[in-house]
Design an enzyme around this catalytic site. Structure first.
Site, PDB file in Angstrom:
ATOM      1  N   CYS A 173       0.825  -1.189   0.000  1.00 43.03           N
ATOM      2  CA  CYS A 173       0.000   0.000   0.000  1.00 43.03           C
ATOM      3  C   CYS A 173       0.867   1.249   0.000  1.00 43.03           C
ATOM      4  O   CYS A 173       1.731   1.416   0.845  1.00 43.03           O
ATOM      5  CB  CYS A 173      -0.951   0.083   1.190  1.00 43.03           C
ATOM      6  SG  CYS A 173      -2.208  -1.182   1.159  1.00 43.03           S
TER       7      CYS A 173
ATOM      8  N   ARG B 104       6.689  -1.273  -2.956  1.00 41.30           N
ATOM      9  CA  ARG B 104       5.961  -1.755  -1.778  1.00 41.30           C
ATOM     10  C   ARG B 104       5.019  -2.900  -2.129  1.00 41.30           C
ATOM     11  O   ARG B 104       4.494  -3.559  -1.237  1.00 41.30           O
ATOM     12  CB  ARG B 104       5.151  -0.603  -1.160  1.00 41.30           C
ATOM     13  CG  ARG B 104       6.016   0.568  -0.756  1.00 41.30           C
ATOM     14  CD  ARG B 104       5.185   1.794  -0.480  1.00 41.30           C
ATOM     15  NE  ARG B 104       4.567   1.747   0.825  1.00 41.30           N
ATOM     16  CZ  ARG B 104       5.133   2.164   1.942  1.00 41.30           C
ATOM     17  NH1 ARG B 104       6.339   2.681   1.903  1.00 41.30           N
ATOM     18  NH2 ARG B 104       4.511   2.082   3.089  1.00 41.30           N
TER      19      ARG B 104
ATOM     20  N   TRP C 152      -2.561  -3.247  -1.709  1.00 40.24           N
ATOM     21  CA  TRP C 152      -2.166  -4.650  -1.605  1.00 40.24           C
ATOM     22  C   TRP C 152      -3.258  -5.298  -0.763  1.00 40.24           C
ATOM     23  O   TRP C 152      -3.389  -5.003   0.423  1.00 40.24           O
ATOM     24  CB  TRP C 152      -0.799  -4.748  -0.932  1.00 40.24           C
ATOM     25  CG  TRP C 152      -0.187  -6.108  -0.967  1.00 40.24           C
ATOM     26  CD1 TRP C 152       0.558  -6.642  -1.974  1.00 40.24           C
ATOM     27  CD2 TRP C 152      -0.233  -7.098   0.077  1.00 40.24           C
ATOM     28  NE1 TRP C 152       0.970  -7.903  -1.634  1.00 40.24           N
ATOM     29  CE2 TRP C 152       0.499  -8.215  -0.392  1.00 40.24           C
ATOM     30  CE3 TRP C 152      -0.816  -7.162   1.331  1.00 40.24           C
ATOM     31  CZ2 TRP C 152       0.661  -9.363   0.367  1.00 40.24           C
ATOM     32  CZ3 TRP C 152      -0.660  -8.315   2.086  1.00 40.24           C
ATOM     33  CH2 TRP C 152       0.074  -9.392   1.600  1.00 40.24           C
TER      34      TRP C 152
ATOM     35  N   GLU D  45      17.329 -19.873   3.256  1.00 37.59           N
ATOM     36  CA  GLU D  45      17.163 -18.720   2.376  1.00 37.59           C
ATOM     37  C   GLU D  45      17.030 -19.180   0.916  1.00 37.59           C
ATOM     38  O   GLU D  45      16.221 -18.650   0.161  1.00 37.59           O
ATOM     39  CB  GLU D  45      18.351 -17.761   2.565  1.00 37.59           C
ATOM     40  CG  GLU D  45      18.374 -16.557   1.667  1.00 37.59           C
ATOM     41  CD  GLU D  45      17.103 -15.709   1.705  1.00 37.59           C
ATOM     42  OE1 GLU D  45      16.303 -15.845   2.635  1.00 37.59           O
ATOM     43  OE2 GLU D  45      16.911 -14.924   0.747  1.00 37.59           O
TER      44      GLU D  45
ATOM     45  N   LYS E 219      13.822 -18.297  -1.372  1.00 39.83           N
ATOM     46  CA  LYS E 219      13.962 -17.575  -2.642  1.00 39.83           C
ATOM     47  C   LYS E 219      13.300 -18.343  -3.770  1.00 39.83           C
ATOM     48  O   LYS E 219      12.587 -17.785  -4.587  1.00 39.83           O
ATOM     49  CB  LYS E 219      15.458 -17.384  -2.907  1.00 39.83           C
ATOM     50  CG  LYS E 219      15.861 -16.207  -3.704  1.00 39.83           C
ATOM     51  CD  LYS E 219      15.441 -14.885  -3.129  1.00 39.83           C
ATOM     52  CE  LYS E 219      15.583 -14.742  -1.645  1.00 39.83           C
ATOM     53  NZ  LYS E 219      14.973 -13.626  -1.043  1.00 39.83           N
TER      54      LYS E 219
ATOM     55  N   GLU F  21       9.474 -18.215  -3.442  1.00 40.77           N
ATOM     56  CA  GLU F  21       8.949 -16.850  -3.662  1.00 40.77           C
ATOM     57  C   GLU F  21       8.761 -16.543  -5.136  1.00 40.77           C
ATOM     58  O   GLU F  21       7.747 -15.990  -5.530  1.00 40.77           O
ATOM     59  CB  GLU F  21       9.936 -15.804  -3.109  1.00 40.77           C
ATOM     60  CG  GLU F  21       9.834 -15.527  -1.639  1.00 40.77           C
ATOM     61  CD  GLU F  21      10.839 -14.465  -1.205  1.00 40.77           C
ATOM     62  OE1 GLU F  21      10.450 -13.554  -0.483  1.00 40.77           O
ATOM     63  OE2 GLU F  21      12.034 -14.544  -1.585  1.00 40.77           O
TER      64      GLU F  21
ATOM     65  N   HIS G 263      14.399 -37.824  10.578  1.00 38.41           N
ATOM     66  CA  HIS G 263      13.318 -37.642  11.551  1.00 38.41           C
ATOM     67  C   HIS G 263      12.010 -37.234  10.879  1.00 38.41           C
ATOM     68  O   HIS G 263      11.124 -36.707  11.534  1.00 38.41           O
ATOM     69  CB  HIS G 263      13.723 -36.601  12.599  1.00 38.41           C
ATOM     70  CG  HIS G 263      14.898 -37.023  13.419  1.00 38.41           C
ATOM     71  ND1 HIS G 263      14.867 -38.083  14.280  1.00 38.41           N
ATOM     72  CD2 HIS G 263      16.163 -36.551  13.455  1.00 38.41           C
ATOM     73  CE1 HIS G 263      16.060 -38.246  14.833  1.00 38.41           C
ATOM     74  NE2 HIS G 263      16.864 -37.325  14.348  1.00 38.41           N
TER      75      HIS G 263
ATOM     76  N   LYS H   7       7.329  -6.028  -1.393  1.00 42.51           N
ATOM     77  CA  LYS H   7       8.709  -5.761  -0.970  1.00 42.51           C
ATOM     78  C   LYS H   7       8.743  -5.332   0.490  1.00 42.51           C
ATOM     79  O   LYS H   7       9.632  -5.688   1.240  1.00 42.51           O
ATOM     80  CB  LYS H   7       9.275  -4.652  -1.863  1.00 42.51           C
ATOM     81  CG  LYS H   7      10.713  -4.267  -1.557  1.00 42.51           C
ATOM     82  CD  LYS H   7      11.655  -5.229  -2.222  1.00 42.51           C
ATOM     83  CE  LYS H   7      13.073  -5.093  -1.747  1.00 42.51           C
ATOM     84  NZ  LYS H   7      13.745  -6.406  -1.718  1.00 42.51           N
TER      85      LYS H   7
HETATM   86  C1  G6P Z   1       8.807  -9.215   2.701  1.00 42.84           C
HETATM   87  C2  G6P Z   1       9.715  -9.311   1.496  1.00 42.84           C
HETATM   88  C3  G6P Z   1      10.921 -10.172   1.827  1.00 42.84           C
HETATM   89  C4  G6P Z   1      11.617  -9.627   3.074  1.00 42.84           C
HETATM   90  C5  G6P Z   1      10.660  -9.497   4.256  1.00 42.84           C
HETATM   91  C6  G6P Z   1      11.291  -8.728   5.395  1.00 42.84           C
HETATM   92  O1  G6P Z   1       8.235 -10.453   2.957  1.00 42.84           O
HETATM   93  O2  G6P Z   1       9.028  -9.859   0.404  1.00 42.84           O
HETATM   94  O3  G6P Z   1      11.819 -10.149   0.741  1.00 42.84           O
HETATM   95  O4  G6P Z   1      12.650 -10.491   3.426  1.00 42.84           O
HETATM   96  O5  G6P Z   1       9.508  -8.754   3.851  1.00 42.84           O
HETATM   97  O6  G6P Z   1      11.540  -7.417   4.969  1.00 42.84           O
HETATM   98  P1  G6P Z   1      12.552  -6.428   5.631  1.00 42.84           P
HETATM   99  O7  G6P Z   1      12.431  -5.167   4.829  1.00 42.84           O
HETATM  100  O8  G6P Z   1      12.109  -6.238   7.060  1.00 42.84           O
HETATM  101  O9  G6P Z   1      13.914  -7.026   5.559  1.00 42.84           O
END
Ligand code: G6P
Length: 593
Positions: free
Chosen positions: A2, A27, A74, A470, A474, A477, A493, A588
């Site tokens: 937003c 955003r 959003w 991570e 990724k 996502e 396990h 983002k």
């Molecule tokens: C969102 C983004 C991720 C990011 C997370 C935390 O989910 O899509 O890429 O890792 O927020 O964001 P920050 O700005 O707090 O690192």
């Protein structure tokens, strides 16, 4: 997540609103809308999808609107449809509003308003605010009192900007927890969720405090709190904004992966000079005096915090790590003198801000590692360290992760006064450059082979497990392929039940302490038919390994090996024709809890 822009008295309202919405698109959003006020008349336009869709439906304007508000939405309450798209008008059209945030008690308020005869057309919580304002206005016939009475009953977070039909000379706002800034120019005023839409037109900003409200006009700003007018100061500092430019790359994500080496070099310059670390003495003292470090973050930043906690654990410091949205409900303050480290690329993640507020209420010192100077977390924490990663546009975070881990490595080494970290990071940069130049082609081949997979598993131990988490995030996502990261020892396990003929398993081995156990894990999954791919460092490699990476210090392997994982996710996404930089349903910056 937003975005809000608004202007009054500006010479070209339409272009400010449209360009501003595009500046805020990092955003994340799924629909966009705006309202223009021509004095007696208000025109509203809404479109599902991109800001360009919105731009396309606005006709040629013969008059410049005196004021305007725009919004990227959003979806939280209600689907991304035109009806739910902002701006929303109150039932009788007196208030036209845009809002960022979440009104927690909106259902209860909606029912109260419905019982008074108010009709709602959307599913949103924002429409509740517009009708509340109207209800209060019918009662008080006073806009400021209507705002005060509305704010008094709202719970949750909101940044609201609205046009009042009966007052075409002012643009009103009210704010709690969600970010909102004002910009002042020569005979015009601007308002936006952050400074990026305003930097081209002004360097005079006001960062609005929580629970403030008021109005802007072409030559005035008035801000109130608890019924009193409050003084304000302009900050002249221009925010840390780098120009958004693909620079010939097909996607921001690829560009940002290839910037990692440069970002790490920049961090070394920023935090080390002439044989000395450049961290604030007060910060180092607070770290030393603390007996427990608590890391709190979300998403990718949380994964970076796992690595940071390991760094301090190795130095004998006791640590814990928390997902911010979990910590928010179960806060813990271990030790006699805890110290908090928040990680947030954007500095605006609502869950992390919530935790910071709780920590500050307990008078506990805190540090944030963030990429955004002037962000809410940067301003709110006692200490801040900038990631210096430059603007990260792609929703999937890559260079910010590398920067977070590298900066934590610098901090932990400064804490133990181990200057060899600079040599280690130099070496790490060389290894990343080698991946960029020589190994990514091989990663592309693996992506080609696995692009139609239903599931992909990542295996690792220690630092390699942190990185695998991570890598898996990724991949899911941006490719929408199901993926899990499994700690090598946990395989038997449970997760091994999921391995069958040709299940893809990507194993990372960069640590001599766990290398043998990982080799045993490979045998275990191969025996169940898995198709195994290995990312291994040179001294631990053998002829069967898929990708062999030059040697580097094991504690920096998350920085190095994540580059491989980022390329892998990127190529799989491209091969599947995914919207790499703007994956579905993600934003983002997640500014709602
Ligand atoms: C969102 C983004 C991720 C990011 C997370 C935390 O989910 O899509 O890429 O890792 O927020 O964001 P920050 O700005 O707090 O690192």
């Amino acid at each position: 997540m937003c975005g809000i822009v608004g202007s009054i008295g500006f010479k070209n309202t339409k272009s400010f609103i449209i360009d501003g919405l595009k500046d805020l698109d990092y955003r994340g959003y799924d629909s966009a809308g705006l309202a223009f006020s021509f004095g007696k008349r208000i025109n509203i336009y809404k479109a599902v999808g991109s800001v360009s869709n919105l731009e396309a439906i606005i006709p040629e304007l013969s008059l410049n609107p005196y004021m305007g508000v725009g919004h990227t939405r959003w979806a939280t309450h209600g689907k991304p449809t035109e009806i739910n798209c902002h701006p929303h008008q109150s039932m009788h059209g007196l208030f036209t509003i845009v809002c960022n945030g979440v009104v927690e008690n909106y259902l209860q308020l909606k029912q109260q308003l419905q019982s008074k005869g108010f009709k709602f057309v959307s599913d949103t919580d924002t429409e509740v605010i517009s009708n509340l304002l109207e209800d209060r206005y019918f009662e008080t016939r006073n806009i400021m009192r209507s705002i005060e009475e509305t704010m008094a009953v709202l719970t949750g977070s909101f940044a609201v900007v609205f046009i009042a039909d009966m007052d075409p000379k002012h643009l009103y706002f009210m704010k709690r927890h969600s970010p909102l800034m004002i910009g002042r120019g020569d005979h015009f005023s601007l308002v936006a969720s952050d400074a990026s839409p305003m930097v081209r037109y002004t360097d005079k900003y006001i960062d609005l405090e929580d629970d403030s409200y008021g109005f802007i006009s072409n030559d005035d700003v008035e801000i109130f709190k608890n019924g009193e007018k409050i003084p304000f100061q302009f900050t002249k500092k221009s925010p840390d904004i780098t120009v958004k430019d693909l620079n010939g790359y097909p996607h921001y994500m690829l560009k940002e992966i290839e910037e990692i080496e440069r970002v790490i070099r920049r961090l070394m310059v920023e935090y080390y000079d002439k044989g000395e670390f450049l961290f604030d003495h007060e910060l180092m003292r607070a770290l030393t005096e603390s007996d427990h470090i608590v890391f709190v973050a979300c998403g990718t930043s949380y994964h970076a915090s796992l690595v940071g906690a390991r760094y301090f654990d190795i130095l004998g410091k006791s640590t814990s790590t928390h997902i911010a949205s979990e910590f928010a409900y179960y806060p813990q303050f271990p030790g006699r003198k805890p110290f908090f480290i928040f990680l947030s690329q954007s500095g605006e993640t609502a869950d992390v801000i919530h935790c910071m507020t709780t920590v500050k209420e307990h008078n506990i010192p805190c540090l944030v590692l963030t990429n955004k100077k002037g962000s809410t977390l940067e301003r709110g924490c006692d200490f801040s360290l900038l990631l210096h990663a430059g603007l990260e546009v792609s929703v999937a975070s890559t260079k910010a992760y590398a920067a977070e881990v590298a900066l934590l490595a610098l901090l932990a080494n400064a804490y133990s006064n181990r200057k060899e970290v600079i040599r280690d990071l130099e070496e790490c940069c060389g290894v990343i450059a080698d991946i960029d130049q020589n190994l990514k082609g091989k990663v592309h081949e693996i992506a080609e082979e696995l692009k139609h997979s239903k599931d992909i598993y990542f295996l690792g131990r220690g630092f390699d497990y942190d990185m695998s988490l991570e890598a898996s995030l990724k991949l899911k996502e941006i490719t929408y392929i199901h993926s899990e990261a499994v700690a090598g020892g946990e395989l038997k396990h449970g997760p091994i039940a999921l391995i069958s003929q040709d299940t893809p398993v990507i194993v990372t081995i960069s640590d001599n302490v766990t290398a043998l156990s990982m080799r045993a894990n490979i045998q275990e999954v191969k025996a169940r038919g898995a198709k195994v791919f290995t990312f291994v460092t040179e001294p631990l490699a053998n002829d069967t390994d898929t990708i062999v990476v030059k040697n580097h210090k094991r504690y920096l392997s998350p920085v190095v090996m994540s580059s491989l994982a980022f390329y892998f996710a990127y190529y799989v996404a491209v091969l599947n024709d995914r919207n790499v930089d703007k994956p579905r349903n993600l934003a983002k910056s997640v500014t709602v809890e």
